[in-house]
Motif scaffolding. Structure first.
Motif, PDB file in Angstrom:
ATOM      1  N   UNK A   1      46.606  60.243  48.790  1.00 61.03           N
ATOM      2  CA  UNK A   1      46.812  58.852  49.169  1.00 61.03           C
ATOM      3  C   UNK A   1      47.558  58.112  48.054  1.00 61.03           C
ATOM      4  N   UNK A   2      48.613  57.454  48.429  1.00 58.16           N
ATOM      5  CA  UNK A   2      49.387  56.676  47.462  1.00 58.16           C
ATOM      6  C   UNK A   2      48.660  55.377  47.141  1.00 58.16           C
ATOM      7  N   UNK A   3      48.542  55.085  45.852  1.00 57.13           N
ATOM      8  CA  UNK A   3      47.925  53.831  45.428  1.00 57.13           C
ATOM      9  C   UNK A   3      48.747  53.190  44.309  1.00 57.13           C
ATOM     10  N   UNK A   4      48.944  51.892  44.421  1.00 56.41           N
ATOM     11  CA  UNK A   4      49.553  51.078  43.378  1.00 56.41           C
ATOM     12  C   UNK A   4      48.640  49.876  43.201  1.00 56.41           C
ATOM     13  N   UNK A   5      48.091  49.724  42.010  1.00 60.82           N
ATOM     14  CA  UNK A   5      47.112  48.675  41.754  1.00 60.82           C
ATOM     15  C   UNK A   5      47.592  47.806  40.600  1.00 60.82           C
ATOM     16  N   UNK A   6      47.932  46.572  40.939  1.00 59.77           N
ATOM     17  CA  UNK A   6      48.399  45.625  39.934  1.00 59.77           C
ATOM     18  C   UNK A   6      47.232  44.914  39.260  1.00 59.77           C
ATOM     19  N   UNK A   7      47.449  44.521  38.012  1.00 57.47           N
ATOM     20  CA  UNK A   7      46.461  43.731  37.285  1.00 57.47           C
ATOM     21  C   UNK A   7      47.186  42.896  36.233  1.00 57.47           C
ATOM     22  N   UNK A   8      46.476  41.919  35.689  1.00 60.04           N
ATOM     23  CA  UNK A   8      47.028  41.106  34.614  1.00 60.04           C
ATOM     24  C   UNK A   8      47.436  39.709  35.014  1.00 60.04           C
ATOM     25  N   UNK A   9      47.423  39.413  36.308  1.00 61.30           N
ATOM     26  CA  UNK A   9      47.765  38.069  36.733  1.00 61.30           C
ATOM     27  C   UNK A   9      46.709  37.068  36.274  1.00 61.30           C
ATOM     28  N   UNK A  10      47.149  35.829  36.059  1.00 64.50           N
ATOM     29  CA  UNK A  10      46.228  34.814  35.533  1.00 64.50           C
ATOM     30  C   UNK A  10      46.866  33.444  35.655  1.00 64.50           C
ATOM     31  N   UNK A  11      46.097  32.427  35.265  1.00 61.01           N
ATOM     32  CA  UNK A  11      46.604  31.065  35.126  1.00 61.01           C
ATOM     33  C   UNK A  11      47.040  30.902  33.676  1.00 61.01           C
TER      34      UNK A  11
END
Length: 118
Positions: free
Chosen positions: A1-11
């Motif tokens: 299963x292909x997965x792309x998981x973004x992180x690091x977004x914020x105000x």
């Protein structure tokens, strides 16, 4: 299963910095061109930056040139976007994606919210 998981977004305040990460699995990352897209409120989905399998091959949208830096770590199957001198107009959901021929979007993650506001 292909997965792309973004992180690091914020105000973050205008002029600030953020570093987005995209952890991937399920495909051969090192052989894939990768990129970041964004969708601002009420607007379409646009490429922000792309990086080829040869890291010297990079594209930046005019609006982010000189402020954003795309990079990749093939040992960690992870894509990054360093965002400096952020502006309110950078507010958007940022997505990681594989890049198909003709700069078409391949697999895409669920996105991470970046809000630039004082």
């Amino acid at each position: 299963e292909v997965q792309l998981v973004e992180s690091g977004g914020d105000l973050v305040q205008p002029g600030g910095s953020l570093r987005l990460s995209c952890a991937t699995s399920g495909f051969t990352f090192s052989q894939s061109s990768m990129g970041w897209l964004r969708q601002a409120p009420g607007k379409g989905l646009d490429w922000v930056s792309r990086i080829g399998t040869i890291i010297t091959t990079r594209y930046y949208a005019e609006a982010v040139k000189g402020r954003f830096t795309i990079s990749r770590d093939d040992t960690k199957n992870t894509l990054y976007l360093q965002m400096d001198s952020l502006k309110t107009e950078d507010t958007a959901i940022y997505y990681c994606a594989t890049v198909e021929p003709g700069a078409q979007i391949g697999y895409k993650g669920q996105g991470t919210q970046v809000t630039v506001s004082s």
